[in-house]
Design an enzyme around this catalytic site. Structure first.
Site, PDB file in Angstrom:
ATOM      1  N   HIS A 299       9.450  26.748  27.055  1.00  0.00           N
ATOM      2  CA  HIS A 299      10.167  27.293  28.215  1.00  0.00           C
ATOM      3  C   HIS A 299      11.676  27.099  28.054  1.00  0.00           C
ATOM      4  CE1 HIS A 299      10.704  28.247  32.559  1.00  0.00           C
ATOM      5  NE2 HIS A 299      11.714  27.382  32.461  1.00  0.00           N
ATOM      6  N   GLU A 300      12.092  25.890  27.727  1.00  0.00           N
ATOM      7  CA  GLU A 300      13.522  25.621  27.611  1.00  0.00           C
ATOM      8  C   GLU A 300      14.127  26.317  26.390  1.00  0.00           C
ATOM      9  OE1 GLU A 300      15.030  24.530  30.022  1.00  0.00           O
ATOM     10  OE2 GLU A 300      13.412  23.585  31.158  1.00  0.00           O
TER      11      GLU A 300
ATOM     12  N   HIS B 230      14.981  29.771  27.379  1.00  0.00           N
ATOM     13  CA  HIS B 230      16.288  29.840  28.037  1.00  0.00           C
ATOM     14  C   HIS B 230      17.418  29.764  27.014  1.00  0.00           C
ATOM     15  CE1 HIS B 230      14.845  29.922  32.072  1.00  0.00           C
ATOM     16  NE2 HIS B 230      14.404  28.676  32.102  1.00  0.00           N
TER      17      HIS B 230
ATOM     18  N   HIS C 137      14.030  33.424  33.939  1.00  0.00           N
ATOM     19  CA  HIS C 137      12.702  33.165  34.489  1.00  0.00           C
ATOM     20  C   HIS C 137      11.957  34.474  34.729  1.00  0.00           C
ATOM     21  CE1 HIS C 137      14.088  28.991  35.941  1.00  0.00           C
ATOM     22  NE2 HIS C 137      13.229  28.828  34.961  1.00  0.00           N
ATOM     23  N   CYS C 138      10.639  34.404  34.619  1.00  0.00           N
ATOM     24  CA  CYS C 138       9.764  35.550  34.843  1.00  0.00           C
ATOM     25  C   CYS C 138       9.030  35.356  36.170  1.00  0.00           C
ATOM     26  CB  CYS C 138       8.762  35.660  33.691  1.00  0.00           C
ATOM     27  SG  CYS C 138       7.548  36.988  33.880  1.00  0.00           S
TER      28      CYS C 138
ATOM     29  N   CYS D 217       3.198  33.511  32.830  1.00  0.00           N
ATOM     30  CA  CYS D 217       4.178  33.571  31.740  1.00  0.00           C
ATOM     31  C   CYS D 217       4.797  32.198  31.505  1.00  0.00           C
ATOM     32  CB  CYS D 217       5.279  34.571  32.098  1.00  0.00           C
ATOM     33  SG  CYS D 217       6.560  34.714  30.816  1.00  0.00           S
TER      34      CYS D 217
END
Length: 204
Positions: free
Chosen positions: A185-186, A189, A195-196, A201
């Site tokens: 996740h990070e 970014h 973000h989704c 997701c």
């Protein structure tokens, strides 16, 4: 051609095309062109080219431990991230936790400060820098954060990812999955993804 595409392969994802959040289900994958990412429905071997014929670029990730970190999550990330992202993860020298980012009244470190201490990717010869710490983190008005990122750099904390933190029995499988999910996740970014809106997701 000058914009390399990065592969994110996470099972059970929703997909977007062009702009994150816009559904697209034709074919085997959705393409985030703005974020230069391709999300696949199920694990598969990364192709040499993307669906547009552009050559894939292997992304180099420098894994940097902040302070004393359990070696298990570091080993997991070096093994698991290449199964999700089209990357090579290399463990670099650890860094001390700077006392200037510690808030004794909270018993936490300021995530933004530690993130700023991470070396820029170019300094380590990598494309992305990923920091990992066992310290508890906060950011701004948020009492705690699992991770934080900016372009090219990402930081995760394992402090609140352990099942024991929530009163559950130790579960290495769950712990490993949480560490991987937060890291991907990070890194998303750090690669420019936002973000989704879909709960399935990894960028939710």
């Amino acid at each position: 051609p000058e914009r390399p595409v990065v592969l994110l392969r996470t099972p059970g994802n929703r997909y977007g095309k062009g702009i994150p959040g816009k559904p697209h289900r034709s074919g085997a994958c959705g393409v985030y062109r703005a974020g230069t990412a391709v999300l696949f429905r199920k694990p598969c071997r990364p192709p040499a080219e993307d669906r547009f014929g552009f050559a894939m670029k292997l992304i180099r990730v420098a894994l940097i431990a902040f302070g004393e970190v359990d070696p298990a999550p570091c080993s997991w990330l070096m093994e698991d991230i290449p199964e999700i992202l089209f990357t090579r993860v290399e463990e670099c020298s650890s860094m001390p936790l700077s006392p200037r980012h510690f808030y004794p009244e909270r018993h936490q470190y300021l995530a933004d400060g530690l993130l700023s201490d991470l070396p820029w990717p170019g300094d380590s010869g990598a494309d992305l820098s990923l920091g990992i710490t066992g310290a508890d983190l906060f950011s701004g008005r948020m009492n705690c954060v699992f991770g934080i990122a900016c372009t090219g750099r990402a930081l995760i904390s394992t402090f609140r990812l352990r099942p024991e933190w929530y009163g559950d029995s130790p579960n290495p499988k769950v712990y490993r999955w949480r560490v991987l999910t937060e890291a991907v996740h990070e890194l998303g970014h750090a690669l420019g993804l936002s973000h989704c809106e879909y709960p399935g997701c990894v960028m939710y």
